[in-house]
Each structure stands twice: as structure tokens, then as C-alpha cells.
Enzyme design. Structure first.
Site, PDB file in Angstrom:
ATOM      1  N   GLY A   9      32.414  52.221  35.837  1.00  0.00           N
ATOM      2  CA  GLY A   9      33.545  53.095  36.040  1.00  0.00           C
ATOM      3  C   GLY A   9      34.892  52.115  35.785  1.00  0.00           C
ATOM      4  O   GLY A   9      34.923  51.285  35.762  1.00  0.00           O
ATOM      5  N   ARG A  13      42.234  54.173  40.136  1.00  0.00           N
ATOM      6  CA  ARG A  13      43.102  53.963  41.300  1.00  0.00           C
ATOM      7  C   ARG A  13      43.373  52.606  41.562  1.00  0.00           C
ATOM      8  O   ARG A  13      44.344  52.384  42.429  1.00  0.00           O
ATOM      9  CB  ARG A  13      42.412  54.717  42.383  1.00  0.00           C
ATOM     10  CG  ARG A  13      42.730  56.361  42.385  1.00  0.00           C
ATOM     11  CD  ARG A  13      42.636  56.954  43.502  1.00  0.00           C
ATOM     12  NE  ARG A  13      41.101  57.076  44.083  1.00  0.00           N
ATOM     13  CZ  ARG A  13      40.783  56.847  45.093  1.00  0.00           C
ATOM     14  NH1 ARG A  13      41.441  56.992  46.071  1.00  0.00           N
ATOM     15  NH2 ARG A  13      39.543  57.128  45.398  1.00  0.00           N
ATOM     16  N   LYS A  20      37.212  46.891  37.741  1.00  0.00           N
ATOM     17  CA  LYS A  20      37.095  46.869  39.377  1.00  0.00           C
ATOM     18  C   LYS A  20      36.283  45.809  39.721  1.00  0.00           C
ATOM     19  O   LYS A  20      36.613  45.330  40.837  1.00  0.00           O
ATOM     20  CB  LYS A  20      37.085  48.465  39.654  1.00  0.00           C
ATOM     21  CG  LYS A  20      36.953  48.543  41.277  1.00  0.00           C
ATOM     22  CD  LYS A  20      37.221  49.920  41.715  1.00  0.00           C
ATOM     23  CE  LYS A  20      35.911  50.823  41.412  1.00  0.00           C
ATOM     24  NZ  LYS A  20      36.181  52.035  42.187  1.00  0.00           N
ATOM     25  N   THR A  79      27.062  59.507  37.236  1.00  0.00           N
ATOM     26  CA  THR A  79      26.242  58.341  37.646  1.00  0.00           C
ATOM     27  C   THR A  79      24.681  58.341  37.317  1.00  0.00           C
ATOM     28  O   THR A  79      24.216  57.342  37.068  1.00  0.00           O
ATOM     29  CB  THR A  79      26.217  58.031  39.225  1.00  0.00           C
ATOM     30  OG1 THR A  79      25.905  59.804  39.583  1.00  0.00           O
ATOM     31  CG2 THR A  79      27.553  58.192  39.698  1.00  0.00           C
ATOM     32  N   ARG A 313      38.635  19.905  45.966  1.00  0.00           N
ATOM     33  CA  ARG A 313      38.512  20.926  44.653  1.00  0.00           C
ATOM     34  C   ARG A 313      36.980  20.678  44.130  1.00  0.00           C
ATOM     35  O   ARG A 313      36.484  19.845  44.685  1.00  0.00           O
ATOM     36  CB  ARG A 313      39.331  20.619  43.398  1.00  0.00           C
ATOM     37  CG  ARG A 313      40.922  20.824  43.787  1.00  0.00           C
ATOM     38  CD  ARG A 313      41.958  20.355  42.987  1.00  0.00           C
ATOM     39  NE  ARG A 313      41.558  20.825  41.364  1.00  0.00           N
ATOM     40  CZ  ARG A 313      41.814  20.422  40.278  1.00  0.00           C
ATOM     41  NH1 ARG A 313      42.799  18.995  40.165  1.00  0.00           N
ATOM     42  NH2 ARG A 313      41.188  20.856  39.146  1.00  0.00           N
ATOM     43  N   ASN A 366      42.764   9.911  35.404  1.00  0.00           N
ATOM     44  CA  ASN A 366      41.405  10.287  34.860  1.00  0.00           C
ATOM     45  C   ASN A 366      41.537  10.944  33.414  1.00  0.00           C
ATOM     46  O   ASN A 366      40.506  11.311  32.850  1.00  0.00           O
ATOM     47  CB  ASN A 366      40.618  11.225  35.799  1.00  0.00           C
ATOM     48  CG  ASN A 366      41.479  12.258  36.055  1.00  0.00           C
ATOM     49  OD1 ASN A 366      42.614  12.412  36.152  1.00  0.00           O
ATOM     50  ND2 ASN A 366      40.592  13.357  36.246  1.00  0.00           N
ATOM     51  N   TYR A 367      42.791  11.394  32.956  1.00  0.00           N
ATOM     52  CA  TYR A 367      43.103  12.072  31.752  1.00  0.00           C
ATOM     53  C   TYR A 367      43.904  11.297  30.960  1.00  0.00           C
ATOM     54  O   TYR A 367      44.997  11.266  31.009  1.00  0.00           O
ATOM     55  CB  TYR A 367      43.662  13.491  32.460  1.00  0.00           C
ATOM     56  CG  TYR A 367      43.676  14.686  31.243  1.00  0.00           C
ATOM     57  CD1 TYR A 367      42.465  14.677  30.603  1.00  0.00           C
ATOM     58  CD2 TYR A 367      44.873  15.051  31.160  1.00  0.00           C
ATOM     59  CE1 TYR A 367      42.593  15.886  29.426  1.00  0.00           C
ATOM     60  CE2 TYR A 367      44.740  16.352  30.101  1.00  0.00           C
ATOM     61  CZ  TYR A 367      43.777  16.545  29.532  1.00  0.00           C
ATOM     62  OH  TYR A 367      43.976  17.532  28.388  1.00  0.00           O
ATOM     63  N   SER A 403      48.888  -4.091  46.027  1.00  0.00           N
ATOM     64  CA  SER A 403      49.629  -2.912  46.141  1.00  0.00           C
ATOM     65  C   SER A 403      50.498  -2.681  44.798  1.00  0.00           C
ATOM     66  O   SER A 403      50.866  -3.746  44.225  1.00  0.00           O
ATOM     67  CB  SER A 403      50.850  -2.966  47.258  1.00  0.00           C
ATOM     68  OG  SER A 403      49.831  -2.815  48.491  1.00  0.00           O
TER      69      SER A 403
HETATM   70  C1  UD1 Z   1      29.272  59.230  44.321  1.00  0.00           C
HETATM   71  C2  UD1 Z   1      28.253  60.235  44.462  1.00  0.00           C
HETATM   72  C3  UD1 Z   1      28.578  60.945  45.729  1.00  0.00           C
HETATM   73  C4  UD1 Z   1      28.838  59.927  46.655  1.00  0.00           C
HETATM   74  C5  UD1 Z   1      29.610  58.713  46.266  1.00  0.00           C
HETATM   75  C6  UD1 Z   1      29.685  57.582  47.485  1.00  0.00           C
HETATM   76  C7  UD1 Z   1      27.437  61.299  42.299  1.00  0.00           C
HETATM   77  C8  UD1 Z   1      27.310  62.318  41.432  1.00  0.00           C
HETATM   78  N1  UD1 Z   1      28.162  61.204  43.408  1.00  0.00           N
HETATM   79  O1  UD1 Z   1      30.573  60.019  43.885  1.00  0.00           O
HETATM   80  O2  UD1 Z   1      27.552  61.730  45.986  1.00  0.00           O
HETATM   81  O3  UD1 Z   1      29.086  60.375  47.941  1.00  0.00           O
HETATM   82  O4  UD1 Z   1      29.480  58.175  45.275  1.00  0.00           O
HETATM   83  O5  UD1 Z   1      30.841  56.534  47.150  1.00  0.00           O
HETATM   84  O6  UD1 Z   1      26.588  60.476  42.196  1.00  0.00           O
HETATM   85  N2  UD1 Z   1      29.800  55.001  37.430  1.00  0.00           N
HETATM   86  C9  UD1 Z   1      29.310  54.287  36.381  1.00  0.00           C
HETATM   87  N3  UD1 Z   1      29.170  55.413  35.268  1.00  0.00           N
HETATM   88  C10 UD1 Z   1      29.690  56.551  35.354  1.00  0.00           C
HETATM   89  C11 UD1 Z   1      29.982  57.117  36.536  1.00  0.00           C
HETATM   90  C12 UD1 Z   1      30.117  56.401  37.694  1.00  0.00           C
HETATM   91  O7  UD1 Z   1      28.985  53.448  36.029  1.00  0.00           O
HETATM   92  O8  UD1 Z   1      29.696  57.210  34.297  1.00  0.00           O
HETATM   93  C13 UD1 Z   1      29.892  53.986  38.634  1.00  0.00           C
HETATM   94  C14 UD1 Z   1      31.278  53.729  39.172  1.00  0.00           C
HETATM   95  O9  UD1 Z   1      31.743  52.471  38.559  1.00  0.00           O
HETATM   96  C15 UD1 Z   1      31.123  53.533  40.502  1.00  0.00           C
HETATM   97  C16 UD1 Z   1      29.861  54.302  40.904  1.00  0.00           C
HETATM   98  O10 UD1 Z   1      29.104  54.657  39.719  1.00  0.00           O
HETATM   99  O11 UD1 Z   1      30.682  52.129  40.741  1.00  0.00           O
HETATM  100  C17 UD1 Z   1      30.311  55.598  41.490  1.00  0.00           C
HETATM  101  O12 UD1 Z   1      31.003  56.494  40.731  1.00  0.00           O
HETATM  102  P1  UD1 Z   1      32.159  57.278  40.992  1.00  0.00           P
HETATM  103  O13 UD1 Z   1      32.704  58.161  39.976  1.00  0.00           O
HETATM  104  O14 UD1 Z   1      33.142  56.515  42.214  1.00  0.00           O
HETATM  105  O15 UD1 Z   1      31.144  58.484  42.218  1.00  0.00           O
HETATM  106  P2  UD1 Z   1      31.899  59.281  43.303  1.00  0.00           P
HETATM  107  O16 UD1 Z   1      32.610  60.630  42.549  1.00  0.00           O
HETATM  108  O17 UD1 Z   1      32.730  58.695  43.954  1.00  0.00           O
END
Ligand code: UD1
Ligand code: CA
Length: 446
Positions: A9, A13, A20, A79, A313, A366-367, A403
Site C-alpha cells: 500500500g 496519509r 510506510k 487486499t 557504535r 583508523n582511516y 603522553s
Molecule cells: C482492511 C480490511 C478491513 C479491516 C482493516 C483493518 C479489507 C478489504 N479490509 O481495510 O476489514 O478492518 O484492514 O486495518 O481487507 N495492501 C496491499 N495491497 C493492496 C491493498 C492493501 O498490499 O492492494 C496492504 C496495505 O499496504 C496495508 C494492508 O494491506 O498494509 C491493509 O490495506 P488497507 O488499504 O489499509 O485496508 P483497510 O481499508 O484499512
């Protein structure tokens, strides 16, 4: 068990160029938290679905979990579509797949184990929670312990929106069944997306069963904005501090100490105020980390005292009862048992032997501008204040450096090395010089 971690995703935001999953929480990328929770299930395959910022996310995954397979989701179509991208990587895999999100860092390993156990009686297990404010979460439509279906907020009727039991996003099922069902998922919904959440209803149409287990809402917290990330960091630190106190670590002002996900501190170790731990630090029992010190990638043995104002470090290996004092920086160096580097020094790419004393202002040079070189100091040696150890160089056991020396050649065992200009005293010259200068100044005024 196989893990499928969704990390494609955009994270709009976050208002950031950084993908992210790579924003840090507890000193490590968000995705490292998901990988760490999943690791508790001892997965035999890990598939990470990448998309936005794929190159960077894949590089981080290669570093964090070298045996994980990354697959690309070139268009973010939902998803369900994202999980389906893992189908090829799970080809021939017999066992369960667990879907996790890269942006949901607080899931506890115990919760995943509970989900796994629930699979014995149900084909699909979804992780849910009672939401204080259900808002945009998917709603779990339950009949007793049977999960009839999940409805996304956008597609819900007012009656369904009143349901407060929500979907966390985590889902477990037999991997082959999951992929087969996903191929039947359509996108005829309010978002035009392929929803993973369609699986429970599809499964039941085939006579399979689905259920939900619930966890505290705090565990399912997802990160969508920088404000949420900052709040999550505060929550993470509060948890980690409580965990440290619980395991017997002494802290006078825990609210000023910052830990990383993998910080390990032994019982009866003491952490003074304002100490920061980066990733990969272990501190043994009875060691003391004094105020305002910064540690990362290092190991501090029992009885050692670090700081105040010290910086360890990566690769700093501090022996038993050793001392690293104020304004001392140590990098890729072993400090032997009972050795002391107490003031204003830089020790890099070095070995300092047992019981050796390193005087104030010592620097391992050292460098050379291109390459790094090592400095080796033996046991029971005495490095005089303000010694420059020009690497590569070796100082033998029980040897001394005067020293202010610039040491460019090896010093044999037991020898005293003088690497500085010989002092010359001119009797009375200071007084005569001052008089002359004062006379010049007076002459200019007149
Ligand atoms: C999703 C769920 C929702 C749930 C919520 C919890 C679905 C349809 N909805 O909604 O029921 O309550 O999470 O937070 O599953 N992602 C991808 N590829 C995509 C879309 C999303 O990798 O095409 C990843 C996003 O990066 C993220 C996760 O899937 O890590 C969830 O995606 P997001 O769009 O945030 O889902 P929600 O709309 O929040
Ligand atoms: Ca989300």
C-alpha cells in the site's frame, strides 16, 4: 505455516517519500515488527507482497529476513488481490498461510498462536477486536462463533455499521484453499477492490467453516499517519519499559530511556536517565549504563560501566568490568576485561587487551581516507593521554606510550614508546619575551 505480509500500500496519509513499511518504530522498520511477531510461529515460508517503494522495501526485507520471498503487486487492487500475488511463491506448499499487515506492529506472538490453534476446528480464522470507535473498519457478522461474513464499512447497511466487533485484517487458512477461494473473489463493491474479507462468506458457500477470535484493540493498532506513528512509538516505549522493569532492570527515570524492538538487558543491570538504545544491543546482568549514553549494535558484559555521555557504535564489544567513560566513542572494537577508556577518546577498529588503561584523548587513527585499519593493544598496557595510534599498529602486552605520542610503528611487549618532540627549556626566555611584547604594545599606543 507460511506468512504472507502485505506491504504494497501507498500509505498516502504518512505524507512521506519513504514507503510506510520502512518508517521506524522502536528503532527498526515497521515491517520488522510484523516479521518478529510472525517468527514466533517458526514459519517455513515468508512471502512479502511489495508495491509502493518496492525496491527499498525488498532491500530491507532481504536484510531483516534473508529467506523471505518478495513478490510484487504492481497495481494496488485490494487486499485479496495482494494476497493472491503470493500464490506462485506458495506453489507446492502444504500447510497454513497467515496474512499479516506490515503496518500493524503490535500483534503479539501469543495471539498468532491462538489463531493457529483455532484452525483445528475451522477452515478460516479471522482475528477481530471490539472497537471503541468502529469507524472505517470491516465489521464481523457473527452467529455465535460462526463468522458468517465480513462487511466493509463502505458497503455496510446502517444495521451492520452498528456492529462493533471489527476485522483486524489478520486471517489464517490452509494456503491452497486460501488461493483457490481468492481466485473467486470479485470487485463488485463500493471500492471496486478485491477484498480479502470476502473469504469467510465464499468459504461457507462451499460448506467450509469460518470463525473469529478476538484480541485487545491495542494489538490491532495500524499505522496510517505520522501522528499515529508517534502515538505508537510512545505506546511501544511504555510497553518496553514496563517489560524491562518486570524482568529486573533498574531505571530511575524509565520515561527518559528509549529502547529498540530487540534491546535485551539482563537482570540487575542499571540504566540511568536519558539513555538511547538503537537496534541490536545486549547488556548483561549487573552492567551499568550511565546517563546520556547512546548505544547501538553493541554488547556490554557484566559489571561494565558505560558513560555518562558515552557512545557505543556497531561492533563495540565491552568486556566484563570494563569502563567506558564520558565522551568516549567505541566502534568495531573489543575492550578487554577490566580495561579502561575513561575520557574523551575514539576507539575504532581495535582490540584493547585485558586490564589495559587508555589515557584521556587517545585516538585510533583508523582511516587513511580510503581504507580502515586495525589497532591492537595487548594486555596490561598503558596508553598515555593524547596518544595517536596510527593504524595499522600493534602495542604489545605491558607496553607504554608516552603522553602526546604519535605511534606509527609497532611497540614491542614491555617497551616504552616516545613518539613526540624532545622538550627544550630556555632559561628566563618567557619573562624577556613578555617584556618585549608589552613594550611593542605600549609603543603602538603612544
Ligand atoms: C482492511 C480490511 C478491513 C479491516 C482493516 C483493518 C479489507 C478489504 N479490509 O481495510 O476489514 O478492518 O484492514 O486495518 O481487507 N495492501 C496491499 N495491497 C493492496 C491493498 C492493501 O498490499 O492492494 C496492504 C496495505 O499496504 C496495508 C494492508 O494491506 O498494509 C491493509 O490495506 P488497507 O488499504 O489499509 O485496508 P483497510 O481499508 O484499512
Ligand atoms: Ca488500514
Amino acid at each position: 505455516m507460511a506468512l504472507v505480509i502485505l506491504a504494497a500500500g501507498q500509505g498516502t496519509r504518512m505524507n512521506s517519500d519513504r514507503p510506510k513499511p520502512l518508517h521506524t518504530l522502536g528503532g527498526v522498520p515497521l515491517i520488522a515488527h510484523a516479521l518478529a511477531a510472525g517468527a514466533a510461529l517458526d514459519p517455513s515460508r515468508i512471502v512479502v507482497v511489495t508495491g509502493h517503494g518496492a525496491e527499498a522495501v525488498e532491500a530491507a526485507v532481504a536484510d531483516l529476513a534473508p529467506f523471505a520471498i518478495c513478490v510484487r503487486q504492481t497495481e494496488q487492487l485490494g487486499t485479496g488481490h495482494a494476497v493472491l500475488q503470493a500464490a506462485e511463491a506458495l506453489e507446492g506448499f502444504e500447510g497454513d498461510a497467515l496474512v499479516l499487515y506490515a503496518d500493524t506492529p503490535f500483534i503479539r506472538a501469543e495471539t498468532l498462536t491462538t489463531m493457529q490453534a483455532a484452525r483445528a476446528a475451522h477452515d478460516i480464522v479471522v482475528l477481530g477486536f471490539e472497537a471503541a470507535d468502529p469507524g472505517r473498519y470491516g465489521r464481523l457478522i457473527l452467529q455465535g462463533d460462526r463468522l458468517e461474513r465480513i462487511v466493509e464499512a463502505k458497503d455496510a447497511t446502517p444495521g451492520e455499521l452498528a456492529v462493533t466487533t471489527c476485522n483486524s485484517g489478520l486471517l489464517a487458512a490452509d494456503a491452497a484453499t486460501m488461493m483457490r477461494l481468492l481466485r473467486a473473489v470479485g470487485n463488485d463493491n463500493a471500492s471496486g477492490e478485491y477484498y480479502l474479507t470476502d473469504l469467510p462468506a465464499l468459504a461457507q458457500a462451499e460448506g467450509l467453516s469460518a470463525t473469529a477470535i478476538l484480541c485487545p484493540e491495542a494489538e490491532t493498532l495500524g499505522i496510517n499517519s505520522r501522528a499515529e506513528l508517534a502515538a505508537a512509538e510512545a505506546a511501544f516505549q511504555a510497553m518496553k519499559r514496563a517489560e524491562m522493569i518486570e524482568t529486573g532492570v533498574a531505571m530511575q527515570a524509565p520515561e527518559t530511556v528509549f529502547f529498540a524492538l530487540d534491546t535485551w538487558v539482563g537482570r540487575d543491570a542499571e540504566i540511568e536517565p536519558h539513555v538511547i538504545f538503537g537496534p541490536e544491543v545486549t547488556v548483561e546482568s549487573g552492567a551499568r549504563i550511565r546517563a546520556f549514553s547512546h548505544l547501538e549494535g553493541c554488547h556490554v558484559s557484566a559489571g561494565a560501566v558505560i558513560g555518562p555521555y558515552a557512545r557505543l557504535r556497531p561492533g563495540a564489544e565491552i568486556g566484563n568490568d570494563a569502563r567506558i567513560g564520558n565522551f568516549v566513542e567505541v566502534k568495531s572494537a573489543e575492550i578487554g576485561e577490566g580495561a579502561k577508556v575513561n575520557h574523551l577518546s575514539y576507539i575504532g577498529d581495535a582490540e584493547i587487551g585485558e586490564g589495559t588503561n587508555v589515557g584521556a584523548g587517545t585516538v585510533t587513527c583508523n582511516y587513511d581516507g580510503v581504507m580502515k585499519h586495525r589497532t591492537i593493544v595487548g594486555r596490561g598496557a598503558f596508553i598515555g593521554s593524547d596518544t595517536m595510534l596510527v593504524a595499522p599498529v600493534t602495542v604489545g602486552d605491558r607496553a607504554m606510550t608516552a603522553s602526546g605520542s604519535v605511534i606509527t610503528e609497532d611497540v614491542p611487549e614491555g617497551a616504552l614508546a616516545l613518539g613526540r618532540a624532545k622538550q627544550v627549556n630556555k632559561p628566563g626566555l618567557a619573562v624577556r619575551l613578555m617584556e618585549r611584547l608589552r613594550a611593542i604594545k605600549a609603543g603602538r599606543k603612544g
